[in-house]
Motif scaffolding. Structure first.
Motif, PDB file in Angstrom:
ATOM      1  N   LYS A  87       0.814  -1.214   0.000  1.00 41.62           N
ATOM      2  CA  LYS A  87       0.000   0.000   0.000  1.00 41.62           C
ATOM      3  C   LYS A  87       0.852   1.270   0.000  1.00 41.62           C
ATOM      4  O   LYS A  87       0.340   2.365  -0.216  1.00 41.62           O
ATOM      5  CB  LYS A  87      -0.932   0.017   1.214  1.00 41.62           C
ATOM      6  N   TYR A  95      -3.815   5.812   2.416  1.00 45.05           N
ATOM      7  CA  TYR A  95      -3.007   4.757   3.028  1.00 45.05           C
ATOM      8  C   TYR A  95      -3.544   4.392   4.409  1.00 45.05           C
ATOM      9  O   TYR A  95      -3.631   3.210   4.770  1.00 45.05           O
ATOM     10  CB  TYR A  95      -1.544   5.196   3.147  1.00 45.05           C
ATOM     11  N   GLU A 132      -6.618   2.281   4.003  1.00 43.34           N
ATOM     12  CA  GLU A 132      -6.270   0.913   3.618  1.00 43.34           C
ATOM     13  C   GLU A 132      -5.663   0.143   4.792  1.00 43.34           C
ATOM     14  O   GLU A 132      -5.909  -1.056   4.953  1.00 43.34           O
ATOM     15  CB  GLU A 132      -5.272   0.940   2.444  1.00 43.34           C
TER      16      GLU A 132
END
Length: 333
Positions: free
Chosen positions: A156, A165, A168
């Protein structure tokens, strides 16, 4: 295994030192009678499956057949044959082969497949398999689970948007934790159905805690030792993995190298507290896969004039010398 076959449940009726593999093998031993022969054949088959998975994983990521051949011989020599030839006692240690090898080999094969072809189904399957690996054998299972967890976060990093980010990161953490908890719940039900009692999960790490507290068989880790070279190989794997993703030059071999480096550091933790040479030898296999990757990259991506530059030439020479020497040593133990 014999007690589980008679209807008792691990972590309910009694505890275990090396994990809950007996429950995994329960259906198999219901089909075939448990005796010395059937047990030995099963352990042998699982050992063959473990090293076969590593071989196929090597073939997936490395096209040079000679590199695959020599690196695989190095893996099975140090992973199995070295101590077996040196007195024969190691062959009886099922705690290493196949118990501590089966799921790491399966995870390596699965993650290499995922890196080559990143599909959502594979992502979820690997988290589930790595959750099962904790139940099979806690020590190596935790490394399998955390290595893939860290690898996905590494992937990621390609997203330069910090907010994206973080989103995620949270999503991946929730999915991983949910599958892990669900796996433990399902296994709790299995043990309850077999023993009419839910497992005491503290017992899963009982002997690990006793070993740690008592420092049983502990040995100080020497400052200068072969482990220095092994850890340098892992550090370089982390470097090339991070360098490729931060410079937007990400490729399959660099991603595999990063995963292997994290995985190798984790597997080597077994050597940290019990720093006898025999405890370093069985955990060398990620190092040899990394050496194979470095050699493959040098041979595949260097033009002839680049190959003979001092740095590249020395790298190829040293790695080739190590792998070929191990092969010769295996032929003449």
């Amino acid at each position: 295994i014999s007690q589980v076959q008679q209807g008792r449940g691990l972590l309910a009726d009694f505890t275990t030192q090396y994990g809950l593999y007996s429950h995994f093998l329960y259906p198999l031993f219901k089909l075939i009678n448990v005796n010395v022969v059937s047990f030995s054949i099963t352990m042998s088959a699982l050992t063959v499956i473990s090293y076969s998975l590593i071989f196929v994983a090597l073939r997936k990521i490395i096209s040079n057949k000679l590199v695959v051949f020599f690196s695989f011989f190095a893996i099975i020599y140090f992973g199995y044959f070295y101590s077996f030839l040196d007195g024969g006692w190691f062959d009886l240690r099922y705690a290493v082969n196949p118990i501590r090898m089966l799921f790491p080999a399966l995870i390596l094969f699965s993650v290499f497949t995922y890196i080559l072809n990143p599909k959502k189904f594979l992502y979820l399957l690997i988290i589930f398999l790595s959750s099962l690996s904790i139940l099979w054998n806690f020590e190596t299972g935790v490394i399998c689970f955390l290595s893939f967890y860290i690898y996905v976060l590494y992937e990621k990093l390609a997203d330069t948007n910090l907010r994206s980010y973080i989103a995620e990161f949270i999503k991946h953490s929730i999915i991983s934790a949910s599958i892990l908890i669900l796996t433990f719940l399902l296994f709790s039900i299995v043990i309850y159905l077999q023993s009419n009692s839910f497992p005491n999960w503290n017992l899963l790490v009982k002997y690990l805690a006793i070993y740690s507290i008592s420092s049983f068989s502990s040995m100080p880790m020497p400052v200068f030792h072969a482990w220095n070279l092994v850890f340098l190989v892992y550090l370089y794997g982390i470097y090339i993995g991070l360098n490729s993703i931060l410079t937007n030059k990400k490729n399959v071999l660099d991603s595999v190298a990063f995963f292997l480096a994290i995985f190798g550091f984790g597997i080597s933790s077994y050597f940290l507290n019990r720093s006898h040479d025999f405890n370093l030898i069985p955990v060398l296999y990620p190092c040899f896969i990394l050496l194979a990757i470095y050699l493959s990259k040098l041979l595949a991506h260097s033009r002839r004039e680049n190959l003979f530059r001092i740095k590249n030439f020395l790298s190829v020479s040293v790695i080739s010398f190590v792998l070929v020497t191990i092969f010769v040593q295996m032929m003449q133990p």
